[in-house]
Write an enzyme that holds these catalytic residues in place. Structure first.
Site, mmCIF file in Angstrom:
data_model
loop_
_atom_site.group_PDB
_atom_site.id
_atom_site.type_symbol
_atom_site.label_atom_id
_atom_site.label_comp_id
_atom_site.label_asym_id
_atom_site.label_seq_id
_atom_site.Cartn_x
_atom_site.Cartn_y
_atom_site.Cartn_z
ATOM 1 N N LYS A 1 49.738 8.958 108.359
ATOM 2 C CA LYS A 1 50.782 8.254 107.936
ATOM 3 C C LYS A 1 50.722 6.789 108.668
ATOM 4 O O LYS A 1 50.296 6.794 109.847
ATOM 5 C CB LYS A 1 52.078 8.817 108.173
ATOM 6 C CG LYS A 1 52.569 10.175 107.431
ATOM 7 C CD LYS A 1 53.906 10.474 107.654
ATOM 8 C CE LYS A 1 54.165 11.814 106.743
ATOM 9 N NZ LYS A 1 55.626 12.286 106.951
ATOM 10 N N GLY B 1 57.695 5.904 101.790
ATOM 11 C CA GLY B 1 57.416 6.011 100.570
ATOM 12 C C GLY B 1 56.116 6.286 100.153
ATOM 13 O O GLY B 1 55.892 6.227 98.685
ATOM 14 N N GLY B 2 55.238 6.886 100.934
ATOM 15 C CA GLY B 2 53.901 7.215 100.533
ATOM 16 C C GLY B 2 52.941 6.209 100.491
ATOM 17 O O GLY B 2 51.462 6.935 100.467
ATOM 18 N N HIS C 1 62.479 17.772 99.541
ATOM 19 C CA HIS C 1 63.030 16.433 100.034
ATOM 20 C C HIS C 1 64.480 16.663 100.021
ATOM 21 O O HIS C 1 65.057 16.555 98.698
ATOM 22 C CB HIS C 1 62.465 15.436 99.375
ATOM 23 C CG HIS C 1 62.938 14.098 99.579
ATOM 24 N ND1 HIS C 1 62.342 12.731 99.873
ATOM 25 C CD2 HIS C 1 64.360 13.719 100.090
ATOM 26 C CE1 HIS C 1 62.988 11.922 100.045
ATOM 27 N NE2 HIS C 1 64.343 12.114 100.177
ATOM 28 N N GLU D 1 66.518 11.234 105.873
ATOM 29 C CA GLU D 1 65.624 12.087 105.047
ATOM 30 C C GLU D 1 65.035 13.281 105.713
ATOM 31 O O GLU D 1 64.197 12.970 106.994
ATOM 32 C CB GLU D 1 64.636 11.177 104.270
ATOM 33 C CG GLU D 1 65.047 10.091 103.514
ATOM 34 C CD GLU D 1 63.787 9.428 102.798
ATOM 35 O OE1 GLU D 1 64.101 8.847 101.936
ATOM 36 O OE2 GLU D 1 62.833 9.730 103.376
ATOM 37 N N ARG E 1 70.072 1.468 104.119
ATOM 38 C CA ARG E 1 70.625 0.800 102.735
ATOM 39 C C ARG E 1 71.335 1.699 101.930
ATOM 40 O O ARG E 1 71.314 2.884 102.303
ATOM 41 C CB ARG E 1 69.310 0.285 102.232
ATOM 42 C CG ARG E 1 68.599 1.370 101.579
ATOM 43 C CD ARG E 1 67.557 0.843 100.542
ATOM 44 N NE ARG E 1 66.994 2.188 99.763
ATOM 45 C CZ ARG E 1 65.692 2.716 100.445
ATOM 46 N NH1 ARG E 1 65.255 2.337 101.498
ATOM 47 N NH2 ARG E 1 65.300 3.991 99.710
ATOM 48 N N VAL F 1 69.754 4.192 95.417
ATOM 49 C CA VAL F 1 69.897 4.556 93.871
ATOM 50 C C VAL F 1 70.766 5.732 93.670
ATOM 51 O O VAL F 1 71.849 5.735 93.044
ATOM 52 C CB VAL F 1 68.563 4.690 93.290
ATOM 53 C CG1 VAL F 1 68.821 5.020 91.568
ATOM 54 C CG2 VAL F 1 67.678 3.416 93.317
HETATM 55 C C1 MV4 Z 1 55.056 14.693 104.642
HETATM 56 C C2 MV4 Z 1 54.732 15.877 103.857
HETATM 57 C C3 MV4 Z 1 54.398 16.940 104.154
HETATM 58 N N1 MV4 Z 1 54.102 16.968 105.724
HETATM 59 N N2 MV4 Z 1 55.041 14.919 105.893
HETATM 60 C C4 MV4 Z 1 55.972 11.424 101.340
HETATM 61 C C5 MV4 Z 1 56.501 10.015 101.251
HETATM 62 C C6 MV4 Z 1 56.705 9.835 102.761
HETATM 63 N N3 MV4 Z 1 58.021 9.708 103.171
HETATM 64 C C7 MV4 Z 1 56.193 11.097 103.628
HETATM 65 N N4 MV4 Z 1 55.976 12.054 102.588
HETATM 66 C C8 MV4 Z 1 55.503 13.312 102.833
HETATM 67 N N5 MV4 Z 1 55.339 13.507 104.201
HETATM 68 C C9 MV4 Z 1 54.336 15.953 106.567
HETATM 69 N N6 MV4 Z 1 54.145 16.151 107.690
HETATM 70 C C10 MV4 Z 1 54.895 15.422 102.247
HETATM 71 C C11 MV4 Z 1 55.452 14.303 101.823
HETATM 72 C C12 MV4 Z 1 55.350 14.178 100.387
HETATM 73 C C13 MV4 Z 1 56.622 14.138 99.925
HETATM 74 C C14 MV4 Z 1 57.969 13.974 100.569
HETATM 75 C C15 MV4 Z 1 59.072 13.919 100.009
HETATM 76 C C16 MV4 Z 1 59.049 13.878 98.484
HETATM 77 C C17 MV4 Z 1 57.847 13.632 97.960
HETATM 78 C C18 MV4 Z 1 56.861 13.829 98.298
HETATM 79 C C19 MV4 Z 1 55.415 14.009 97.769
HETATM 80 C C20 MV4 Z 1 54.366 13.931 98.309
HETATM 81 C C21 MV4 Z 1 54.235 14.155 99.868
#
Ligand code: MV4
Length: 451
Positions: A165, A171-172, A215, A282, A299, A302
């Protein structure tokens, strides 16, 4: 706690557009606060322009020349005599530099302090802060990853899959899942490049990859005197390419015991930075109901409406009261109803959710018991192509989840929007899906959802 000092706000500039600008205007009107809208030339005919007490054009359609122009927005605050700025979501809402400039001009930024924004904007700093505060975090690298071999060593210890990351991400963006060692080098290089280009910061970190998590986020509020509370959770697992499509509260997966535990952790997160304002912590929740801090959004979001409906509470009013220096009671809020929000986007769900801007030629908006529509559209409205494609939120509230689903099906069926494609048919299919109805879903749900 220092003695509360209340500074009433008389006029608020809303540095945003669309439904959230309207949402803020509505609460200001109820509170007897004057409003100033800003708009780009693409939004001349928008309702946030017509419904505000004053409106000022701040530039051409591209956001960087209008809704993201700090100079134009500050100048507008100055000439209109606004004593505060509400940033809404997106645009300048999590911009620490903008919050700093507001302070320098003596205009109250309705939100947290610049240092609170920065501390959550850098994901490694945020994670370290949370770990110190006793909030569970996902196992991974200690701070920045500097070397591939170091990364491979840690990943071998933790076990694959792992996720890379960007510390400036969220947000990805700048994220890579790594399933085996031979992918590591390439994944790190490409993610680093992507992060550098997107954020001007290519710092990366590593975590154990949590498979098929939910999430789930906790709404929080903190006042200027260091007191914080939580307002329960929202389940935002129904997402597509990191864009939320539907949110609900309470989460069908969260027990009262888990809610209280996550609520406590979210409050600890606020206390760690003496958080001022409303915000969201989150979490990723695994199938065993272990939860881990992911990010904090500093913030209004939505999906704040689903929380408003289940606890009967105006979160925008709370933001303004906190900004005025009112102390919060400190009590936590638990859902007494069930609410579901469907985001209606001007997109073609049959065509890879491609944006579908254009003119609304026919509009019939649903209503009736348990239905709330937050939207800026009207009959004849031209949806500009420059901004977010969300044109409405349908929030349905009932005593139980299945009743909220029934109300949503009814409301979706009543909604007539002609002239552009919308995500309404997608939501109708979702409401009928067995797994959705059973509350059996996670963040991977949409990937395999066939309709
Ligand atoms: C992760 C994860 C699985 N394991 N971290 C997606 C956006 C960013 N905020 C972090 N995200 C994720 N982090 C670990 N260690 C899976 C995601 C993730 C995800 C998280 C929340 C909602 C949708 C998602 C879709 C794909 C991946």
């Amino acid at each position: 706690m220092s003695k509360p000092k209340i500074k009433p706000l008389k006029k608020i500039l809303i540095a945003n557009r669309g439904e959230i600008a309207l949402r803020i205007i509505r609460t200001c009107r109820e509170m007897g606060i004057k409003t100033v809208s800003v708009f780009s030339t693409a939004d001349r005919e928008s309702l946030h322009v017509k419904f505000a007490d004053e409106a000022v054009c701040i530039g051409p359609p591209p956001s960087k020349d209008s809704y993201l122009s700090m100079a134009k927005i500050m100048a507008t605050a100055e000439v209109t005599g606004s004593d505060a700025i509400h940033p809404g979501y997106g645009f300048l809402a999590e911009n620490a530099k903008f919050a700093t400039i507001c302070g320098e001009y003596g205009v109250k930024f309705i939100g947290p302090t610049p240092s609170q924004i920065s501390s959550m904007g850098d994901k490694i700093t945020a994670k370290e802060t949370m770990k110190k505060a006793g909030v569970p975090v996902i196992p991974g690298s200690e701070g920045l990853m500097t070397d591939v071999n170091e990364g491979k060593k840690l990943a071998a210890e933790m076990g694959y899959p792992v996720i890379l990351k960007a510390t400036a991400g969220g947000g990805g963006k700048g994220m890579r899942i790594v399933w085996e060692e031979k992918e590591m080098e390439n994944a790190l290089n490409t993610a680093r490049q992507e992060a550098g280009a997107a954020f001007g910061n290519d710092g990366m970190y590593m975590e154990k990859y949590i498979e098929e998590p939910r999430h789930i986020e906790i709404q929080v509020a903190g006042d200027q005197y260091g007191k914080a509370c939580h307002l329960s959770e929202r389940d935002c697992s129904i997402q597509r390419r990191h864009q939320k499509l539907l949110e609900e509260s309470p989460s069908p997966f969260v027990t009262q015991e888990l809610r209280e535990k996550m609520g406590k952790a979210a409050i600890a997160a606020c206390n760690a930075i003496s958080y001022e304002g409303v915000g969201t912590v989150e979490f990723l929740v695994d199938k065993h109901r272990n939860f881990y801090f992911m990010e904090m959004n500093t913030r209004i979001q939505v999906e704040h409406c689903v929380t408003e409906e289940v606890i009967n509470f105006d979160l925008i009013k709370e933001q303004i009261k906190i900004a005025m220096g009112e102390p919060i009671s400190g009590k936590n809020y638990f859902p007494t109803m069930h609410a579901i929000e469907c985001r209606v986007n001007a997109e073609d769900p049959h065509n890879d959710f491609r944006p579908s801007p254009g003119k609304i030629t026919t509009l019939h908006t649903p209503g009736g018991h348990g239905v709330r529509i937050d939207s800026h559209i009207y009959d004849g409205y031209q949806i500009p192509p420059y901004y977010d494609s969300m044109i409405a939120k349908i929030i349905c509230t009932a005593q139980t989840r299945i009743e909220a689903i029934h109300t949503m099906e009814r409301a979706l069926g009543e909604y007539v929007i002609e002239g552009v494609k919308t995500t309404i048919p997608f939501h109708q299919a979702l409401m009928r899906d067995k797994n959705f109805r059973d509350g059996n879903f996670n963040t991977s749900f949409i990937q395999t959802f066939k309709w």
